[in-house]
Motif scaffolding. Structure first.
Motif, PDB file in Angstrom:
ATOM      1  N   LEU A 188       9.266 -23.331   1.129  1.00  0.00           N
ATOM      2  CA  LEU A 188       9.841 -23.613   2.569  1.00  0.00           C
ATOM      3  C   LEU A 188       8.395 -24.302   3.459  1.00  0.00           C
ATOM      4  N   MET A 189       7.440 -23.775   3.141  1.00  0.00           N
ATOM      5  CA  MET A 189       6.008 -24.379   3.635  1.00  0.00           C
ATOM      6  C   MET A 189       5.102 -24.562   2.710  1.00  0.00           C
ATOM      7  N   HIS A 190       4.120 -25.534   3.200  1.00  0.00           N
ATOM      8  CA  HIS A 190       2.950 -25.866   2.493  1.00  0.00           C
ATOM      9  C   HIS A 190       2.064 -24.549   2.155  1.00  0.00           C
ATOM     10  N   PRO A 191       1.462 -24.238   0.957  1.00  0.00           N
ATOM     11  CA  PRO A 191       0.639 -22.964   0.691  1.00  0.00           C
ATOM     12  C   PRO A 191      -0.435 -22.969   1.487  1.00  0.00           C
ATOM     13  N   ASP A 192      -1.123 -23.721   1.985  1.00  0.00           N
ATOM     14  CA  ASP A 192      -2.063 -23.538   2.780  1.00  0.00           C
ATOM     15  C   ASP A 192      -1.782 -22.977   4.393  1.00  0.00           C
ATOM     16  N   ASP A 193      -0.671 -23.685   4.768  1.00  0.00           N
ATOM     17  CA  ASP A 193      -0.124 -23.374   5.860  1.00  0.00           C
ATOM     18  C   ASP A 193       0.677 -22.069   5.971  1.00  0.00           C
ATOM     19  N   ALA A 194       1.333 -21.687   4.699  1.00  0.00           N
ATOM     20  CA  ALA A 194       2.096 -20.366   4.732  1.00  0.00           C
ATOM     21  C   ALA A 194       1.223 -19.203   4.749  1.00  0.00           C
ATOM     22  N   GLU A 195      -0.062 -19.293   4.084  1.00  0.00           N
ATOM     23  CA  GLU A 195      -0.947 -18.320   4.182  1.00  0.00           C
ATOM     24  C   GLU A 195      -1.298 -17.808   5.531  1.00  0.00           C
ATOM     25  N   ARG A 196      -1.739 -18.637   6.419  1.00  0.00           N
ATOM     26  CA  ARG A 196      -2.198 -18.920   7.734  1.00  0.00           C
ATOM     27  C   ARG A 196      -0.859 -18.299   8.553  1.00  0.00           C
ATOM     28  N   TYR A 197       0.215 -18.822   8.124  1.00  0.00           N
ATOM     29  CA  TYR A 197       1.414 -18.074   8.781  1.00  0.00           C
ATOM     30  C   TYR A 197       1.698 -16.792   8.877  1.00  0.00           C
ATOM     31  N   LEU A 198       1.782 -16.370   7.565  1.00  0.00           N
ATOM     32  CA  LEU A 198       1.989 -14.964   7.054  1.00  0.00           C
ATOM     33  C   LEU A 198       1.008 -14.019   7.600  1.00  0.00           C
ATOM     34  N   GLU A 199      -0.341 -14.396   7.867  1.00  0.00           N
ATOM     35  CA  GLU A 199      -1.285 -13.599   8.458  1.00  0.00           C
ATOM     36  C   GLU A 199      -1.127 -13.106   9.772  1.00  0.00           C
ATOM     37  N   GLY A 200       0.105 -13.887  10.486  1.00  0.00           N
ATOM     38  CA  GLY A 200       0.280 -13.395  11.688  1.00  0.00           C
ATOM     39  C   GLY A 200      -0.527 -14.022  12.955  1.00  0.00           C
ATOM     40  N   LYS A 201      -1.222 -15.139  12.456  1.00  0.00           N
ATOM     41  CA  LYS A 201      -1.942 -15.743  13.371  1.00  0.00           C
ATOM     42  C   LYS A 201      -1.036 -16.859  14.370  1.00  0.00           C
ATOM     43  N   VAL A 202       0.211 -16.799  14.229  1.00  0.00           N
ATOM     44  CA  VAL A 202       0.779 -17.795  14.707  1.00  0.00           C
ATOM     45  C   VAL A 202       1.207 -17.233  16.246  1.00  0.00           C
ATOM     46  N   GLU A 203       1.005 -17.897  17.321  1.00  0.00           N
ATOM     47  CA  GLU A 203       1.487 -17.411  18.720  1.00  0.00           C
ATOM     48  C   GLU A 203       2.493 -18.464  19.173  1.00  0.00           C
ATOM     49  N   GLU A 205       6.677 -19.459  20.096  1.00  0.00           N
ATOM     50  CA  GLU A 205       7.943 -19.257  19.883  1.00  0.00           C
ATOM     51  C   GLU A 205       8.078 -19.499  18.228  1.00  0.00           C
ATOM     52  N   ARG A 206       9.048 -19.228  17.632  1.00  0.00           N
ATOM     53  CA  ARG A 206       9.310 -19.599  16.204  1.00  0.00           C
ATOM     54  C   ARG A 206      10.088 -20.740  15.897  1.00  0.00           C
ATOM     55  N   LEU A 207      10.178 -21.374  17.022  1.00  0.00           N
ATOM     56  CA  LEU A 207      11.005 -22.687  17.187  1.00  0.00           C
ATOM     57  C   LEU A 207      10.025 -23.803  17.154  1.00  0.00           C
ATOM     58  N   PHE A 208      10.271 -24.736  16.301  1.00  0.00           N
ATOM     59  CA  PHE A 208       9.463 -25.731  15.936  1.00  0.00           C
ATOM     60  C   PHE A 208       9.773 -27.140  16.185  1.00  0.00           C
ATOM     61  N   GLN A 209       9.289 -28.005  16.624  1.00  0.00           N
ATOM     62  CA  GLN A 209       9.861 -29.676  16.510  1.00  0.00           C
ATOM     63  C   GLN A 209       9.215 -30.449  15.786  1.00  0.00           C
ATOM     64  N   CYS A 210       9.796 -31.267  14.985  1.00  0.00           N
ATOM     65  CA  CYS A 210       8.949 -32.269  14.092  1.00  0.00           C
ATOM     66  C   CYS A 210       8.087 -33.412  14.735  1.00  0.00           C
ATOM     67  N   THR A 211       6.890 -33.333  14.489  1.00  0.00           N
ATOM     68  CA  THR A 211       5.941 -34.086  15.087  1.00  0.00           C
ATOM     69  C   THR A 211       5.534 -35.511  14.080  1.00  0.00           C
ATOM     70  N   SER A 212       5.748 -35.162  12.840  1.00  0.00           N
ATOM     71  CA  SER A 212       5.519 -36.104  11.893  1.00  0.00           C
ATOM     72  C   SER A 212       6.113 -35.803  10.634  1.00  0.00           C
ATOM     73  N   GLU A 213       6.223 -36.718   9.801  1.00  0.00           N
ATOM     74  CA  GLU A 213       6.782 -36.512   8.457  1.00  0.00           C
ATOM     75  C   GLU A 213       6.090 -37.499   7.422  1.00  0.00           C
ATOM     76  N   ASP A 214       6.127 -37.173   6.166  1.00  0.00           N
ATOM     77  CA  ASP A 214       5.608 -38.002   5.202  1.00  0.00           C
ATOM     78  C   ASP A 214       6.798 -37.697   3.940  1.00  0.00           C
ATOM     79  N   VAL A 215       6.285 -38.227   2.862  1.00  0.00           N
ATOM     80  CA  VAL A 215       7.032 -38.115   1.636  1.00  0.00           C
ATOM     81  C   VAL A 215       7.644 -36.818   1.366  1.00  0.00           C
ATOM     82  N   SER A 216       6.771 -35.958   1.314  1.00  0.00           N
ATOM     83  CA  SER A 216       6.981 -34.396   1.053  1.00  0.00           C
ATOM     84  C   SER A 216       6.924 -33.398   1.934  1.00  0.00           C
ATOM     85  N   TRP A 217       6.455 -33.426   2.991  1.00  0.00           N
ATOM     86  CA  TRP A 217       6.285 -32.608   4.161  1.00  0.00           C
ATOM     87  C   TRP A 217       6.565 -33.220   5.633  1.00  0.00           C
ATOM     88  N   ALA A 218       7.421 -32.433   6.466  1.00  0.00           N
ATOM     89  CA  ALA A 218       7.390 -32.545   7.918  1.00  0.00           C
ATOM     90  C   ALA A 218       6.544 -31.558   8.492  1.00  0.00           C
TER      91      ALA A 218
END
Length: 163
Positions: A48-63, A65-78
């Motif tokens: 679901l998520m890039h490994p580097d971002d998943a680690e930070r996300y799972l540590e609970g450091k995300v403040e 909403e859990r609602l996100f809007q796509c701000t950029s995209e490339d071939v593999s990731w949004a």
């Protein structure tokens, strides 16, 4: 694809319950994804998520909403960003894309049923089972202090007070 070797285990939760917590998308969305809305949860399934971002996300450091809007995209990731500016990279073919919320944060609203209340949208939460948003509103409490009302409202329970 890859998996997260150090992903925390949810103790006592059956795999099918974890999958239900963040289900597979019903259909494979195609791009462009820019501007689309996605919902994330506390559980991050594989791919679901890039490994580097998943680690930070799972540590609970995300403040925010859990609602996100796509701000950029490339071939593999949004790259998706929430109301507090937290950005994570997600697999656009694995994330749950949801419709644009009917109300914006801070928007003035009035309830249309039950006790009529006026306030501002305080948070928007995706209801996985109902597949629609619930809204919480901030109202005037005692001594004119702002409080978040404990009742959740569906979009059809609210009306905008601005024209």
């Amino acid at each position: 694809m890859f998996s997260f070797p150090n992903k925390p285990k949810l103790v006592g939760v059956r795999p099918e319950a974890r999958a239900a917590d963040y289900p597979e998308p019903e259909q494979n969305e195609s791009g462009p994804f820019l501007g689309k809305w996605a919902v994330l949860n506390y559980y991050v399934p594989d791919n679901l998520m890039h490994p580097d971002d998943a680690e930070r996300y799972l540590e609970g450091k995300v403040e925010g909403e859990r609602l996100f809007q796509c701000t950029s995209e490339d071939v593999s990731w949004a790259t998706v960003t929430n109301d507090q500016g937290v950005s994570v990279r997600v697999n656009p073919h694995r994330v749950l894309w949801v419709p644009q919320p009917e109300y914006k944060l801070g928007q003035d609203v009035k309830t249309t049923n039950g006790t009529i209340r006026t306030g501002k949208i305080a948070s928007r939460v995706w209801h996985f089972k109902e597949k629609r948003f619930t809204y919480y509103i901030e109202i005037d409490g005692k001594n004119n202090q702002k409080v978040i009302h404990k009742r959740r409202y569906w979009a059809n329970d609210l009306t905008s007070t601005r024209s």
